[in-house]
Write a protein that holds these residues in place. Structure first.
Motif, PDB file in Angstrom:
ATOM      1  N   PHE A  81      14.468  68.224 -19.467  1.00  0.00           N
ATOM      2  CA  PHE A  81      14.257  66.976 -18.730  1.00  0.00           C
ATOM      3  C   PHE A  81      15.076  66.957 -17.441  1.00  0.00           C
ATOM      4  N   LEU A  82      16.355  67.305 -17.562  1.00  0.00           N
ATOM      5  CA  LEU A  82      17.231  67.258 -16.387  1.00  0.00           C
ATOM      6  C   LEU A  82      16.771  68.263 -15.333  1.00  0.00           C
ATOM      7  N   ARG A  83      16.371  69.430 -15.783  1.00  0.00           N
ATOM      8  CA  ARG A  83      15.879  70.448 -14.834  1.00  0.00           C
ATOM      9  C   ARG A  83      14.634  69.954 -14.104  1.00  0.00           C
ATOM     10  N   LYS A  84      13.749  69.314 -14.848  1.00  0.00           N
ATOM     11  CA  LYS A  84      12.502  68.824 -14.231  1.00  0.00           C
ATOM     12  C   LYS A  84      12.775  67.669 -13.273  1.00  0.00           C
ATOM     13  N   VAL A  85      13.732  66.841 -13.612  1.00  0.00           N
ATOM     14  CA  VAL A  85      14.089  65.744 -12.699  1.00  0.00           C
ATOM     15  C   VAL A  85      14.603  66.324 -11.379  1.00  0.00           C
ATOM     16  N   LEU A  86      15.340  67.413 -11.471  1.00  0.00           N
ATOM     17  CA  LEU A  86      15.855  68.067 -10.267  1.00  0.00           C
ATOM     18  C   LEU A  86      14.775  68.815  -9.501  1.00  0.00           C
ATOM     19  N   GLY A  87      13.625  69.019 -10.142  1.00  0.00           N
ATOM     20  CA  GLY A  87      12.533  69.726  -9.469  1.00  0.00           C
ATOM     21  C   GLY A  87      12.777  71.211  -9.336  1.00  0.00           C
ATOM     22  N   LEU A  88      13.480  71.775 -10.297  1.00  0.00           N
ATOM     23  CA  LEU A  88      13.827  73.196 -10.236  1.00  0.00           C
ATOM     24  C   LEU A  88      13.042  73.992 -11.268  1.00  0.00           C
ATOM     25  N   SER A  89      12.577  75.159 -10.842  1.00  0.00           N
ATOM     26  CA  SER A  89      11.992  76.095 -11.797  1.00  0.00           C
ATOM     27  C   SER A  89      13.126  76.641 -12.668  1.00  0.00           C
ATOM     28  N   MET A  90      12.758  77.297 -13.769  1.00  0.00           N
ATOM     29  CA  MET A  90      13.789  77.876 -14.636  1.00  0.00           C
ATOM     30  C   MET A  90      14.618  78.897 -13.860  1.00  0.00           C
ATOM     31  N   GLU A  91      13.935  79.650 -13.028  1.00  0.00           N
ATOM     32  CA  GLU A  91      14.617  80.705 -12.270  1.00  0.00           C
ATOM     33  C   GLU A  91      15.644  80.105 -11.321  1.00  0.00           C
ATOM     34  N   GLU A 136       3.602  63.432 -21.422  1.00  0.00           N
ATOM     35  CA  GLU A 136       3.018  64.353 -22.412  1.00  0.00           C
ATOM     36  C   GLU A 136       3.113  65.787 -21.929  1.00  0.00           C
ATOM     37  N   ARG A 137       2.886  65.983 -20.628  1.00  0.00           N
ATOM     38  CA  ARG A 137       2.868  67.326 -20.070  1.00  0.00           C
ATOM     39  C   ARG A 137       4.213  67.730 -19.465  1.00  0.00           C
ATOM     40  N   PHE A 138       5.185  66.838 -19.568  1.00  0.00           N
ATOM     41  CA  PHE A 138       6.508  67.105 -19.004  1.00  0.00           C
ATOM     42  C   PHE A 138       6.414  67.371 -17.506  1.00  0.00           C
ATOM     43  N   ILE A 139       5.701  66.507 -16.843  1.00  0.00           N
ATOM     44  CA  ILE A 139       5.570  66.553 -15.380  1.00  0.00           C
ATOM     45  C   ILE A 139       6.416  65.429 -14.809  1.00  0.00           C
ATOM     46  N   THR A 140       7.211  65.744 -13.795  1.00  0.00           N
ATOM     47  CA  THR A 140       8.004  64.707 -13.141  1.00  0.00           C
ATOM     48  C   THR A 140       7.493  64.491 -11.722  1.00  0.00           C
ATOM     49  N   LYS A 141       8.121  63.567 -11.043  1.00  0.00           N
ATOM     50  CA  LYS A 141       7.690  63.244  -9.682  1.00  0.00           C
ATOM     51  C   LYS A 141       7.759  64.482  -8.781  1.00  0.00           C
ATOM     52  N   MET A 142       8.761  65.300  -8.982  1.00  0.00           N
ATOM     53  CA  MET A 142       8.916  66.494  -8.148  1.00  0.00           C
ATOM     54  C   MET A 142       7.718  67.436  -8.288  1.00  0.00           C
TER      55      MET A 142
END
Lengths: 140, 122
Positions: free
Chosen positions: A64-74, B68-74
């Motif tokens: 969740f935190l990574r996605k909020v930051l807009g970062l790929s895993m890499e 559901e898809r784990f999509i955020t605003k970014m």
């Protein structure tokens, strides 16, 4: 017309419910419920709650935190000198808590990236806890 | 309808997607084919600019699909910046296809009525 609506189990974080303002907008012939605020603010609010409330950082929190930051895993991994495979391993197990060292690194990184300015202390982390203790209801 | 220029996927090692200073350098990277003419072409440009700069609202339904898809605003902004194809649908909505930050396919259905409204994602 404005109202509020509750989102339970926000991004699979079962301990967080979020209430958001809703407005109705006409799209074609349909009335559509629109979240009447920037969803990034909601995401940031939840991220801040995770850091501030010392929620144990498990695989699901990392994702969740990574996605909020807009970062790929890499890209996320590079900040810690890890491979993306290491991050994938973290995220694969939703319920497994990170080691305290890694958890501290993730907390500090997110705190800095999002400018939360939360004081993070190692000894404030409860090393025995493996899951969040309570349901937090946020009104965004 | 495919856009004639599909932008290269930026190497994530070189790409800095800074949450705090996102997309203040939107460029008109998307070449819109001449078949999308006049008002529609301008509308598409405006939609992509607004999405890539984060200037949009989401429907409650879209937010549920996002979770559901784990999509955020970014991720949605990433689609706006690196859209691969787009089509105007019936009732005036647009289907925009692209990728999320992880490189997985992500499609948006949106409308422009003053603001951009993301109706759904899939």
């Amino acid at each position: 017309m404005k109202s509020r609506k509750l989102m339970n189990n926000y991004y699979g974080l079962g301990y967080i419910d979020v209430e958001v303002p809703i407005r109705i907008e006409k799209v074609g012939e349909e009335d559509v419920e629109v979240i009447d605020m920037d969803i990034a603010d909601v995401e940031k609010l939840v991220a801040k709650t995770i850091i501030e409330e010392k929620v144990p950082i498990r695989g699901r929190e990392v994702k969740f935190l990574r996605k909020v930051l807009g970062l790929s895993m890499e890209k996320f991994a590079r900040n810690f000198d890890f491979s993306s495979a290491a991050i994938l391993k973290w995220e694969k197990d939703d319920d497994k808590r990170l080691s305290l060292v890694n958890e501290l690194a993730v907390r500090t990184f997110v705190n800095d990236m999002l400018n939360f300015e939360i004081e993070i202390k190692f000894f404030d982390l409860d090393s025995r806890s493996t899951s969040p203790k309570k349901v937090i209801k946020l009104a965004a | 309808m495919k856009l004639s220029h599909a932008p290269e996927r930026v190497n994530s090692a070189e790409y800095s997607f800074d949450y705090l200073r996102v997309i203040d350098k939107v460029t008109d990277f998307v070449y819109v084919k001449s078949e999308i003419k006049g008002k529609n072409k301008e509308e598409l440009r405006q939609i992509l600019r607004m999405i890539s700069s984060g200037d949009f609202f989401v429907s409650f339904h879209a937010e549920q699909r996002m979770q559901e898809r784990f999509i955020t605003k970014m991720d949605i902004m990433y689609v706006g910046k690196f859209a691969i194809s787009s089509n105007k649908q019936e009732h005036g909505s647009w289907l925009i296809e692209g990728q999320d930050v992880e490189g997985d396919s992500l499609s948006l259905v949106c409308t422009l009525k003053g603001n951009v409204l993301i109706a759904t994602v899939f």
